[in-house]
Scaffold this active site. Structure first.
Site, PDB file in Angstrom:
ATOM      1  N   SER A 168       0.851  -1.191   0.000  1.00 40.12           N
ATOM      2  CA  SER A 168       0.000   0.000   0.000  1.00 40.12           C
ATOM      3  C   SER A 168       0.894   1.251   0.000  1.00 40.12           C
ATOM      4  O   SER A 168       1.700   1.405  -0.912  1.00 40.12           O
ATOM      5  CB  SER A 168      -0.961  -0.045   1.189  1.00 40.12           C
ATOM      6  OG  SER A 168      -1.995   0.895   1.045  1.00 40.12           O
ATOM      7  N   VAL A 169       0.793   2.117   1.006  1.00 38.54           N
ATOM      8  CA  VAL A 169       1.655   3.297   1.000  1.00 38.54           C
ATOM      9  C   VAL A 169       3.124   2.897   1.061  1.00 38.54           C
ATOM     10  O   VAL A 169       4.007   3.618   0.594  1.00 38.54           O
ATOM     11  CB  VAL A 169       1.300   4.260   2.160  1.00 38.54           C
ATOM     12  CG1 VAL A 169       1.697   3.672   3.509  1.00 38.54           C
ATOM     13  CG2 VAL A 169       1.951   5.618   1.977  1.00 38.54           C
TER      14      VAL A 169
END
Length: 274
Positions: free
Chosen positions: A114-115
Protein backbone atom coordinates in the site's frame (compact mmCIF):
# COMPACT_ATOMS: atom_id res chain seq x y z
CA UNK A 1 44.49 16.85 34.47
CA UNK A 2 45.36 19.89 32.35
CA UNK A 3 42.36 21.77 30.94
CA UNK A 4 43.17 21.13 27.21
CA UNK A 5 43.53 17.40 27.92
CA UNK A 6 40.22 17.38 29.80
CA UNK A 7 38.46 19.14 26.91
CA UNK A 8 39.93 16.60 24.49
CA UNK A 9 38.74 13.71 26.69
CA UNK A 10 35.24 15.23 26.95
CA UNK A 11 35.08 15.80 23.19
CA UNK A 12 36.05 12.17 22.52
CA UNK A 13 33.49 10.91 25.02
CA UNK A 14 30.79 13.09 23.47
CA UNK A 15 31.70 11.81 20.03
CA UNK A 16 31.52 8.20 21.22
CA UNK A 17 28.17 8.79 22.91
CA UNK A 18 26.80 10.45 19.79
CA UNK A 19 27.95 7.58 17.57
CA UNK A 20 26.40 4.99 19.89
CA UNK A 21 23.13 6.95 20.03
CA UNK A 22 23.08 7.15 16.24
CA UNK A 23 23.69 3.40 15.94
CA UNK A 24 20.94 2.63 18.48
CA UNK A 25 18.53 4.86 16.57
CA UNK A 26 19.27 3.15 13.25
CA UNK A 27 18.88 -0.30 14.82
CA UNK A 28 15.31 0.60 15.82
CA UNK A 29 14.33 0.60 12.16
CA UNK A 30 14.56 -3.12 11.36
CA UNK A 31 13.03 -6.24 12.91
CA UNK A 32 13.99 -9.78 11.91
CA UNK A 33 11.13 -12.26 12.60
CA UNK A 34 13.35 -15.20 11.58
CA UNK A 35 17.00 -14.07 11.69
CA UNK A 36 19.18 -15.80 9.11
CA UNK A 37 22.67 -14.32 8.73
CA UNK A 38 23.50 -16.96 6.07
CA UNK A 39 20.55 -16.03 3.83
CA UNK A 40 21.29 -15.48 0.15
CA UNK A 41 18.64 -12.74 -0.17
CA UNK A 42 17.04 -10.14 2.10
CA UNK A 43 13.41 -9.11 1.65
CA UNK A 44 13.00 -5.60 3.09
CA UNK A 45 9.31 -5.07 3.90
CA UNK A 46 7.52 -1.72 4.21
CA UNK A 47 4.08 -1.80 5.76
CA UNK A 48 0.73 -0.18 4.97
CA UNK A 49 -0.77 2.94 6.62
CA UNK A 50 -0.88 2.53 10.38
CA UNK A 51 0.82 -0.86 10.18
CA UNK A 52 3.75 -2.15 12.17
CA UNK A 53 6.72 -4.33 11.33
CA UNK A 54 5.12 -7.34 13.02
CA UNK A 55 2.40 -7.60 10.32
CA UNK A 56 5.01 -9.44 8.22
CA UNK A 57 5.72 -12.08 10.88
CA UNK A 58 3.40 -14.72 9.38
CA UNK A 59 4.76 -14.03 5.92
CA UNK A 60 8.33 -14.67 7.11
CA UNK A 61 7.43 -18.20 8.20
CA UNK A 62 6.25 -19.14 4.70
CA UNK A 63 9.18 -17.77 2.69
CA UNK A 64 11.99 -19.97 1.33
CA UNK A 65 14.64 -20.80 3.94
CA UNK A 66 17.38 -18.85 2.18
CA UNK A 67 15.40 -15.57 2.31
CA UNK A 68 15.66 -13.37 5.40
CA UNK A 69 12.73 -11.00 5.96
CA UNK A 70 13.74 -7.57 7.26
CA UNK A 71 10.65 -5.67 8.45
CA UNK A 72 10.92 -1.90 8.70
CA UNK A 73 9.47 -0.20 11.78
CA UNK A 74 8.71 3.40 10.87
CA UNK A 75 8.82 6.18 13.50
CA UNK A 76 5.51 6.37 15.36
CA UNK A 77 4.60 2.75 14.52
CA UNK A 78 4.67 -0.43 16.58
CA UNK A 79 7.57 -0.47 19.02
CA UNK A 80 8.32 3.15 18.09
CA UNK A 81 4.84 4.39 19.00
CA UNK A 82 6.26 7.05 21.36
CA UNK A 83 8.07 8.73 18.46
CA UNK A 84 6.43 11.28 16.20
CA UNK A 85 5.41 9.79 12.82
CA UNK A 86 7.03 11.32 9.77
CA UNK A 87 4.73 13.46 7.66
CA UNK A 88 6.94 14.16 4.64
CA UNK A 89 8.10 11.52 2.20
CA UNK A 90 11.47 12.97 1.23
CA UNK A 91 13.16 12.90 4.67
CA UNK A 92 11.63 9.50 5.38
CA UNK A 93 13.10 8.09 2.17
CA UNK A 94 16.50 9.67 2.85
CA UNK A 95 16.70 8.14 6.34
CA UNK A 96 15.40 4.77 5.16
CA UNK A 97 17.99 4.63 2.38
CA UNK A 98 20.77 5.27 4.91
CA UNK A 99 19.45 2.56 7.23
CA UNK A 100 19.13 -0.07 4.50
CA UNK A 101 22.57 0.73 3.07
CA UNK A 102 24.17 0.40 6.52
CA UNK A 103 22.29 -2.59 7.93
CA UNK A 104 21.01 -4.78 5.09
CA UNK A 105 23.49 -6.98 3.26
CA UNK A 106 23.18 -6.96 -0.53
CA UNK A 107 21.45 -8.46 -2.48
CA UNK A 108 18.07 -7.34 -1.24
CA UNK A 109 14.57 -6.85 -2.61
CA UNK A 110 12.18 -4.11 -1.50
CA UNK A 111 8.58 -5.11 -0.79
CA UNK A 112 6.20 -2.21 -0.23
CA UNK A 113 2.58 -2.72 0.79
CA UNK A 114 0.00 0.00 0.00
CA UNK A 115 1.66 3.30 1.00
CA UNK A 116 4.77 1.20 1.62
CA UNK A 117 4.91 0.59 -2.15
CA UNK A 118 5.22 4.33 -2.72
CA UNK A 119 7.94 4.56 -0.07
CA UNK A 120 9.73 1.57 -1.61
CA UNK A 121 9.56 3.07 -5.09
CA UNK A 122 11.05 6.38 -3.98
CA UNK A 123 13.68 4.55 -1.91
CA UNK A 124 14.76 2.58 -4.99
CA UNK A 125 15.00 5.88 -6.82
CA UNK A 126 17.10 7.36 -4.01
CA UNK A 127 19.58 4.48 -4.23
CA UNK A 128 19.87 5.15 -7.97
CA UNK A 129 20.34 8.90 -7.42
CA UNK A 130 23.18 8.23 -4.99
CA UNK A 131 24.79 5.67 -7.29
CA UNK A 132 24.63 3.00 -4.56
CA UNK A 133 23.86 -0.71 -5.10
CA UNK A 134 20.08 -0.74 -4.88
CA UNK A 135 17.36 -3.36 -4.74
CA UNK A 136 17.67 -6.37 -6.97
CA UNK A 137 13.95 -6.01 -7.59
CA UNK A 138 11.02 -3.92 -6.38
CA UNK A 139 7.90 -5.77 -5.23
CA UNK A 140 4.78 -3.64 -4.80
CA UNK A 141 1.49 -4.81 -3.31
CA UNK A 142 -2.02 -3.33 -2.99
CA UNK A 143 -0.96 -0.09 -4.65
CA UNK A 144 -1.65 1.67 -7.91
CA UNK A 145 1.30 3.01 -9.91
CA UNK A 146 2.73 6.23 -8.43
CA UNK A 147 1.72 8.46 -11.34
CA UNK A 148 -1.93 7.48 -10.82
CA UNK A 149 -3.30 9.49 -7.92
CA UNK A 150 -6.43 8.52 -6.03
CA UNK A 151 -9.72 10.00 -7.19
CA UNK A 152 -11.26 9.78 -3.71
CA UNK A 153 -11.28 12.90 -1.49
CA UNK A 154 -8.22 13.12 0.82
CA UNK A 155 -8.69 11.74 4.31
CA UNK A 156 -5.74 13.00 6.32
CA UNK A 157 -7.20 16.46 7.08
CA UNK A 158 -10.73 15.30 7.96
CA UNK A 159 -12.24 15.57 11.43
CA UNK A 160 -11.92 12.60 13.77
CA UNK A 161 -15.44 11.32 13.02
CA UNK A 162 -15.13 11.80 9.26
CA UNK A 163 -11.70 10.14 9.20
CA UNK A 164 -12.97 7.07 11.05
CA UNK A 165 -15.89 6.78 8.61
CA UNK A 166 -13.48 7.12 5.70
CA UNK A 167 -11.22 4.40 7.11
CA UNK A 168 -14.17 2.00 7.36
CA UNK A 169 -14.95 2.67 3.69
CA UNK A 170 -11.33 2.30 2.67
CA UNK A 171 -11.07 -1.11 4.32
CA UNK A 172 -14.23 -2.22 2.52
CA UNK A 173 -15.68 -3.49 5.77
CA UNK A 174 -16.44 -2.38 9.32
CA UNK A 175 -13.26 -2.49 11.39
CA UNK A 176 -14.10 -3.14 15.04
CA UNK A 177 -10.74 -1.72 16.17
CA UNK A 178 -11.99 1.71 15.10
CA UNK A 179 -14.81 1.40 17.66
CA UNK A 180 -12.26 1.25 20.47
CA UNK A 181 -11.66 4.82 21.69
CA UNK A 182 -8.30 3.98 23.29
CA UNK A 183 -7.02 2.33 20.11
CA UNK A 184 -8.25 5.25 18.01
CA UNK A 185 -6.51 7.77 20.28
CA UNK A 186 -3.19 5.99 19.69
CA UNK A 187 -3.57 5.12 16.02
CA UNK A 188 -5.28 8.15 14.49
CA UNK A 189 -2.19 10.44 14.49
CA UNK A 190 -0.17 7.68 12.81
CA UNK A 191 -2.88 7.00 10.24
CA UNK A 192 -3.19 10.72 9.46
CA UNK A 193 0.54 10.97 8.91
CA UNK A 194 0.69 7.88 6.68
CA UNK A 195 -2.34 8.92 4.65
CA UNK A 196 -0.77 12.34 4.25
CA UNK A 197 2.41 10.79 2.81
CA UNK A 198 0.30 9.23 0.08
CA UNK A 199 -2.26 11.98 -0.48
CA UNK A 200 0.27 14.83 -0.76
CA UNK A 201 2.65 12.89 -3.01
CA UNK A 202 3.39 14.44 -6.39
CA UNK A 203 5.09 12.00 -8.75
CA UNK A 204 7.83 13.38 -10.95
CA UNK A 205 8.33 11.15 -13.95
CA UNK A 206 12.10 10.88 -13.96
CA UNK A 207 14.39 8.12 -15.10
CA UNK A 208 12.78 4.71 -14.87
CA UNK A 209 14.20 2.11 -12.51
CA UNK A 210 16.53 -0.45 -14.05
CA UNK A 211 15.52 -3.19 -11.62
CA UNK A 212 12.48 -5.41 -12.30
CA UNK A 213 9.11 -4.58 -10.74
CA UNK A 214 6.62 -7.24 -9.65
CA UNK A 215 3.16 -5.99 -8.68
CA UNK A 216 0.61 -7.89 -6.57
CA UNK A 217 -3.05 -7.04 -6.09
CA UNK A 218 -6.18 -8.39 -4.43
CA UNK A 219 -9.03 -9.61 -6.64
CA UNK A 220 -11.57 -7.79 -4.44
CA UNK A 221 -9.55 -4.65 -3.75
CA UNK A 222 -11.75 -1.81 -4.99
CA UNK A 223 -9.00 0.76 -4.30
CA UNK A 224 -6.55 -0.70 -6.84
CA UNK A 225 -7.77 -1.76 -10.29
CA UNK A 226 -5.98 -4.25 -12.50
CA UNK A 227 -5.04 -1.40 -14.85
CA UNK A 228 -3.66 0.56 -11.89
CA UNK A 229 -1.52 -2.44 -11.00
CA UNK A 230 -0.36 -2.94 -14.60
CA UNK A 231 0.63 0.73 -14.83
CA UNK A 232 3.70 0.04 -12.67
CA UNK A 233 5.17 -1.27 -15.93
CA UNK A 234 5.85 2.34 -16.93
CA UNK A 235 8.38 2.79 -14.11
CA UNK A 236 11.03 0.24 -15.08
CA UNK A 237 13.14 -0.61 -18.07
CA UNK A 238 13.56 -4.08 -16.56
CA UNK A 239 11.17 -7.00 -16.42
CA UNK A 240 7.63 -6.53 -15.13
CA UNK A 241 4.92 -8.86 -13.87
CA UNK A 242 1.50 -8.40 -12.27
CA UNK A 243 -0.20 -11.04 -10.13
CA UNK A 244 -3.74 -11.02 -8.73
CA UNK A 245 -4.39 -12.91 -5.49
CA UNK A 246 -7.67 -13.77 -3.75
CA UNK A 247 -8.82 -11.15 -1.27
CA UNK A 248 -9.29 -7.45 -0.75
CA UNK A 249 -6.83 -4.69 0.03
CA UNK A 250 -5.36 -6.57 3.01
CA UNK A 251 -4.65 -9.94 1.36
CA UNK A 252 -1.37 -9.88 3.30
CA UNK A 253 -3.44 -10.54 6.44
CA UNK A 254 -6.11 -12.80 4.95
CA UNK A 255 -3.92 -14.98 2.69
CA UNK A 256 -0.28 -14.74 3.83
CA UNK A 257 0.47 -18.28 2.62
CA UNK A 258 -0.70 -17.53 -0.94
CA UNK A 259 1.16 -14.23 -0.92
CA UNK A 260 4.33 -15.99 0.25
CA UNK A 261 3.96 -18.54 -2.57
CA UNK A 262 3.63 -15.75 -5.12
CA UNK A 263 6.68 -13.95 -3.69
CA UNK A 264 8.71 -17.16 -3.70
CA UNK A 265 7.79 -17.79 -7.34
CA UNK A 266 8.87 -14.27 -8.26
CA UNK A 267 12.15 -14.64 -6.37
CA UNK A 268 12.83 -17.94 -8.15
CA UNK A 269 12.09 -16.34 -11.52
CA UNK A 270 14.40 -13.46 -10.64
CA UNK A 271 17.23 -15.86 -9.66
CA UNK A 272 16.85 -17.87 -12.87
CA UNK A 273 17.52 -14.73 -14.93
CA UNK A 274 20.84 -14.06 -13.18
Amino acid sequence: MHEPQERTRQARELGRTTRLAGLANRQKWIQYPRPNPDASLRLVCLTYSGGRASVFKRLAADLPGDVELCAIEFPGHGRRIREAPMTRLEPLVEQLTDVIAEQVRWPFVLLGYSVGALIGFETAREFARRGWPGPKSLFVAAARAPHLRSTRPPLHELSRTELIEGLHRLAGRHNELLDNEEVVDVMLPVLRADLGLDETYANEMGTSLDCPIAAFGGSEDWTVSRSGLEAWREHTIGDFSATTLPGGHFFLDSSPDLFAEALAAEIKRMDEKD
